[in-house]
Design a protein around this motif. Structure first.
Motif, PDB file in Angstrom:
ATOM      1  N   LEU A 138       0.831  -1.261   0.184  1.00  0.00           N
ATOM      2  CA  LEU A 138      -0.032   0.061  -0.165  1.00  0.00           C
ATOM      3  C   LEU A 138       0.828   1.489  -0.143  1.00  0.00           C
ATOM      4  N   GLN A 139       2.170   1.117  -0.182  1.00  0.00           N
ATOM      5  CA  GLN A 139       2.861   2.359  -0.074  1.00  0.00           C
ATOM      6  C   GLN A 139       2.982   3.275  -0.942  1.00  0.00           C
ATOM      7  N   HIS A 140       2.164   2.659  -2.441  1.00  0.00           N
ATOM      8  CA  HIS A 140       2.234   3.647  -3.593  1.00  0.00           C
ATOM      9  C   HIS A 140       0.888   4.361  -3.635  1.00  0.00           C
ATOM     10  N   VAL A 141      -0.121   3.893  -2.736  1.00  0.00           N
ATOM     11  CA  VAL A 141      -1.553   4.624  -2.881  1.00  0.00           C
ATOM     12  C   VAL A 141      -1.360   5.983  -2.607  1.00  0.00           C
ATOM     13  N   LYS A 142      -2.068   6.532  -3.462  1.00  0.00           N
ATOM     14  CA  LYS A 142      -1.835   8.207  -3.172  1.00  0.00           C
ATOM     15  C   LYS A 142      -2.880   8.686  -2.409  1.00  0.00           C
ATOM     16  N   ARG A 143      -4.207   8.324  -2.601  1.00  0.00           N
ATOM     17  CA  ARG A 143      -5.497   8.852  -1.748  1.00  0.00           C
ATOM     18  C   ARG A 143      -5.973   7.629  -0.972  1.00  0.00           C
ATOM     19  N   TRP A 144      -6.072   7.711   0.255  1.00  0.00           N
ATOM     20  CA  TRP A 144      -6.894   6.906   1.151  1.00  0.00           C
ATOM     21  C   TRP A 144      -8.174   7.399   1.646  1.00  0.00           C
ATOM     22  N   MET A 145      -9.168   6.719   1.587  1.00  0.00           N
ATOM     23  CA  MET A 145     -10.467   7.385   2.236  1.00  0.00           C
ATOM     24  C   MET A 145     -10.978   6.445   3.261  1.00  0.00           C
ATOM     25  N   LEU A 146     -11.856   6.646   4.013  1.00  0.00           N
ATOM     26  CA  LEU A 146     -12.791   5.852   4.956  1.00  0.00           C
ATOM     27  C   LEU A 146     -13.841   6.759   5.299  1.00  0.00           C
ATOM     28  N   ALA A 147     -14.811   5.867   5.967  1.00  0.00           N
ATOM     29  CA  ALA A 147     -15.936   6.773   6.241  1.00  0.00           C
ATOM     30  C   ALA A 147     -16.247   6.237   7.852  1.00  0.00           C
ATOM     31  N   THR A 148     -16.245   6.999   8.912  1.00  0.00           N
ATOM     32  CA  THR A 148     -16.581   6.798  10.140  1.00  0.00           C
ATOM     33  C   THR A 148     -17.502   7.591  10.969  1.00  0.00           C
ATOM     34  N   HIS A 149     -18.503   6.813  11.710  1.00  0.00           N
ATOM     35  CA  HIS A 149     -19.241   7.786  12.599  1.00  0.00           C
ATOM     36  C   HIS A 149     -18.812   8.273  14.069  1.00  0.00           C
TER      37      HIS A 149
END
Length: 134
Positions: free
Chosen positions: A97-108
């Motif tokens: 995962l070291q080259h992944v440019k944009r990380w997203m998540l959703a949390t409450h």
């Protein structure tokens, strides 16, 4: 006690994962088959204590441009011991995962955890769109 974190899908306890997710606020009603399919199409992280699964997370990603972190959990009776931080460290430091440019998540309710790993509110939310099929 020390936990083990593994990306080996063959040792995941799909029934355990399904049972937790179907009671969660974000995956209520998800079928076992849907859980199995989601596991097959993601990089998954199982969390184990003395050989028993106590947590899970999965990353949907193309390994370059985008990664969406989902279904992150540690079972209730094992919370407060730093296991979620160890899980997040393992995910964010995973070599694939070291080259992944944009990380997203959703949390409450877990903003405090994720901000420790560089996540922040979307800077320009009006640029993002979503489509929800219920």
């Amino acid at each position: 006690m020390s936990i083990q974190i593994s990306t080996d899908k063959s040792i995941l306890d799909v029934d355990f994962i399904h049972q937790f997710l179907t009671r969660s606020y974000w995956a209520k009603g998800r079928t076992r088959e849907e859980v199995q399919t989601s596991i097959e199409h993601c990089l998954c992280f199982g969390v184990y204590l003395e050989g028993k699964q106590i947590g899970f997370a999965r990353m949907l990603t193309d390994y370059v441009v985008f990664g969406y972190l989902m279904d992150v959990f540690i079972i209730e009776e094992q919370r407060g011991k730093g296991y979620s931080k160890q899980l997040m460290k393992a995910i964010t430091e995973h070599s694939d995962l070291q080259h992944v440019k944009r990380w997203m998540l959703a949390t409450h309710d877990a903003h405090g955890l994720y901000t420790q790993f560089g996540f922040k509110e979307i800077e320009y939310p009006s640029r993002w769109m979503s489509k929800l099929i219920s």
